[in-house]
Scaffold this motif. Sequence first.
Motif, PDB file in Angstrom:
ATOM      1  N   PRO A   1       0.641  -1.284   0.036  1.00  0.00           N
ATOM      2  CA  PRO A   1      -0.193  -0.114  -0.087  1.00  0.00           C
ATOM      3  C   PRO A   1       0.830   1.228  -0.086  1.00  0.00           C
ATOM      4  O   PRO A   1       0.549   2.208  -0.622  1.00  0.00           O
ATOM      5  CB  PRO A   1      -0.629   0.004   1.327  1.00  0.00           C
TER       6      PRO A   1
ATOM      7  N   ARG B   1       2.015   1.826  -3.462  1.00  0.00           N
ATOM      8  CA  ARG B   1       1.187   2.228  -4.416  1.00  0.00           C
ATOM      9  C   ARG B   1       1.076   3.812  -4.211  1.00  0.00           C
ATOM     10  O   ARG B   1       0.612   4.560  -5.042  1.00  0.00           O
ATOM     11  CB  ARG B   1      -0.129   1.658  -4.204  1.00  0.00           C
ATOM     12  N   GLY B   2       0.966   4.200  -2.821  1.00  0.00           N
ATOM     13  CA  GLY B   2       0.784   5.619  -2.526  1.00  0.00           C
ATOM     14  C   GLY B   2       1.867   6.324  -3.170  1.00  0.00           C
ATOM     15  O   GLY B   2       1.646   7.650  -3.736  1.00  0.00           O
TER      16      GLY B   2
END
Length: 306
Positions: free
Chosen positions: A211, A214-215
Amino acid sequence: MPLGLALPQYGRFADPALTARIAAEAEAIGYDRLWTGDRLLVADDPLSPYPGAGGSAPESHKTFLDPLTLLAVAAGATGRARLGTSTLNALWQPPALLARTLTTIDLLSGGRLDVGIGLGWSEDEYRAVGVPWRGRAARLEETLDVLEAFWAGGPDVRHTGALWTVPPSTVLARPAQRPRPPVLLGGFSPAALERVGRRADGWLGVGLPLPALRGVRELVHGSARAAGRDPEALRLVVRVNPVITATPAPAEQVPQRGTVEQLTDYLATTVRELGAEPLIDLHHAAADPAEFLALAREFRTALATA
């Protein structure tokens, strides 16, 4: 998938002859990228805590060979793999001299250089080379401007800025790659990631939870779009410096620790979901050169079928 290996460079592996040997053998078994890092010293009473390992730099960092000299060694030992820095503390030297050195390595390698640049984390290292710790971001922006002036224009080079002035000059030594070698930038702050999207060819990252990666990609891509650039053209390099375990590590410890299978699964996922380029550093995983090369072979085989 493009797979990278950190070349032997520090600690027990600080041996240029070993660097040349592993570079040649890594290329032969299928590695596509070979990388060096950058560390100058380990202060006895540091002004800046090490970003990891409880704030103390690894003992192995006390013996650290020069990254660009070793890339020149690797250039002579290989013929296909790209050669890069992850990451070079570019602000420690005048950018005009840096442009000449990087041009030379690009020519030595036949146009295989990737220039990975970071700001570093150690105020002690900046003090040792006489470069101000404050104002690093502005210094990096102008460093990139000077590199562009030496690389991307014609032989007529000039630059006038707040920190450096290059008088109108003729510089005929040009990189093999035109208009310049790819430039990748490290960093995690919003300003650093905005800079990647605005003017770099990709981000040099580390093994973070998916995550978080992805950020980062979303921030970089948003910056690229705002600058009128193609976000899909930007590269994402994910470096892992793992400790290899014989039994599976808890999921939250991967990719800092884990079995070869766990780390392979993590890296393969970054490739499938993010288009990442994995970079494996085995300095903390291998006890000797034989194990270093054996692990490199094991990861190459595992990722080829992942």
